[in-house]
Design a protein around this motif. Structure first.
Motif: not given
Ligand SMILES: [Zn+2]
Length: 386
Positions: A37, A40, A80, A136-137
């Motif tokens: 993404h 992130e 994203r 991820h975040t």
């Molecule tokens: Zn993510």
């Protein structure tokens, strides 16, 4: 108090492989992915810090290590994704279309094709165990946590950490990369480090990847800041499962009520969000999980509950003893003619046994086809990645 990332992020990417170090073909190979993404950055920045350390301290890794960048164009743009979420495109059919395509209309198709081939090349090159970590975040503040498909080999690595582990998210998401990888029997772990723009998320990613390497015996404790990382990620041990997902329609004007953090208790009928037309209330008691506080995304929130140790031990024993084979003997349940990991149940037996029983035996993914329910298992024999 969150300290946001203030330093300008170096978004110039020259190569999908940020770094690689390989030595022994039949040793463990760890593949870490950051920025699938593009909004992130913490995963990518955490991996870059690790690479700096490896290079400056000349750390020799016992095994093979790859740090990859997921969605390069979205990362460079700080969004994203451009046309499609790169972490929702990983089905057998999507891959087939990708391989058969003469040209790519969308940015994410090109990204996926390159990422897919990079992973395929890595898996061809090494014969030992393959372990994947996807960094991820989240859009809201959270303590770090792990997400995994519910297979015993995923559980056994995740269980070495003192951070919450959420099982079965793949039941609710279509086409995440790690579920695709899992189908080939490889260990694959998702790590959510914290809020997108929180500076600490970078450190959490860095700590997590180093600890994974330490737990896989790829680096020695004394070569890294082990105590600091271990303390940082000593949060709370426990497995959770997802009970409910609030999915969003394209036209939805979803707005989460403010103040919800991951793993906070909610009660049935509690007001959680608005969608432009009506109020959205919690359908059950549980803990809120991944509340959406950004524009892009398909999931408004999830509700999870903690699993008991008894359940975890029981399911491990039942699966290790292959008790799931007994399920096939029950009336109303049959084996899928082609997929050995799939059981087909008629609605009456599925209702009688309840989804919980299938979960216990490791059948987490549920697909309704015509009037039958297909339950798909995540424990797999290792086969070459294709
Ligand atoms: Zn993510």
């Amino acid at each position: 108090m969150i300290k946001t990332i203030t330093e300008p992020i170096n978004k110039t990417v020259t190569n999908r492989i940020i770094y690689s170090q390989s030595h022994i073909d039949n040793a463990t190979t760890l593949v870490c992915i950051g920025g699938i993404h593009g909004n992130e950055p913490a995963g990518v920045l955490g991996l870059r810090k690790i690479v700096e350390d490896i290079v400056s301290k000349a750390i020799k890794i016992n095994g093979n290590f790859y740090a990859l960048l997921g969605n390069i164009s979205a990362f460079e743009a700080g969004i994203r994704y451009k046309d499609f979420d790169l972490n929702r495109l990983w089905s057998e059919d999507d891959i087939k279309v990708l391989n058969d395509s003469k040209y790519f209309e969308f940015e994410e198709q090109r990204e996926q094709y390159e990422l897919y081939n990079t992973i395929k090349d890595i898996s061809k090159k090494h014969n030992g165990n393959l372990v994947f970590v996807d960094l991820h975040t989240t859009s809201s503040s959270t303590i770090p946590f792990i997400t995994i498909s519910d297979s015993l080999n995923n559980r056994s690595l995740a269980d070495k950490f003192n951070i919450p582990i959420v099982l079965g998210i793949e039941e609710y998401l279509d086409g995440p990369l790690l579920s695709y990888i899992n189908e080939f029997g490889h260990v694959s772990i998702g790590f959510e480090a914290g809020k997108h723009d929180d500076e600490k998320s970078i450190l959490y990613c860095e700590a997590f990847v180093w600890l994974v390497m330490e737990k896989l015996s790829m680096v020695n404790k004394h070569l890294i800041s082990y105590k600091e990382y271990d303390k940082l990620l000593h949060i709370e041990k426990g497995f959770y499962e997802i009970m409910y997902r609030h999915s969003l329609a394209e036209t939805n004007e979803f707005e989460m009520c403010s103040g919800f953090k991951n793993f906070t208790q909610v009660i049935k009928h509690q007001l959680l969000a608005h969608d432009g037309v009506s109020e959205i209330k919690s359908p059950l008691n549980g803990l809120i999980f991944m509340p959406l506080y950004q524009k892009q995304g398909e999931d408004g929130f999830f509700i999870v509950r903690k699993l008991s140790r008894f359940w975890l031990v029981l399911s491990t024993v039942l699966r290790s003893l292959k008790f799931h084979q007994l399920l096939r003997l029950l009336p109303g349940i049959s084996k899928h003619p082609e997929n050995t990991y799939c059981l087909i149940a008629n609605r009456r037996i599925a209702l009688f046994l309840t989804t919980k029983v299938f979960h216990l035996f490791g059948y987490r993914k549920k697909v309704v086809i015509e009037d039958k329910i297909h339950f798909i298992k995540r424990d797999r024999k290792k086969v070459p990645f294709t």
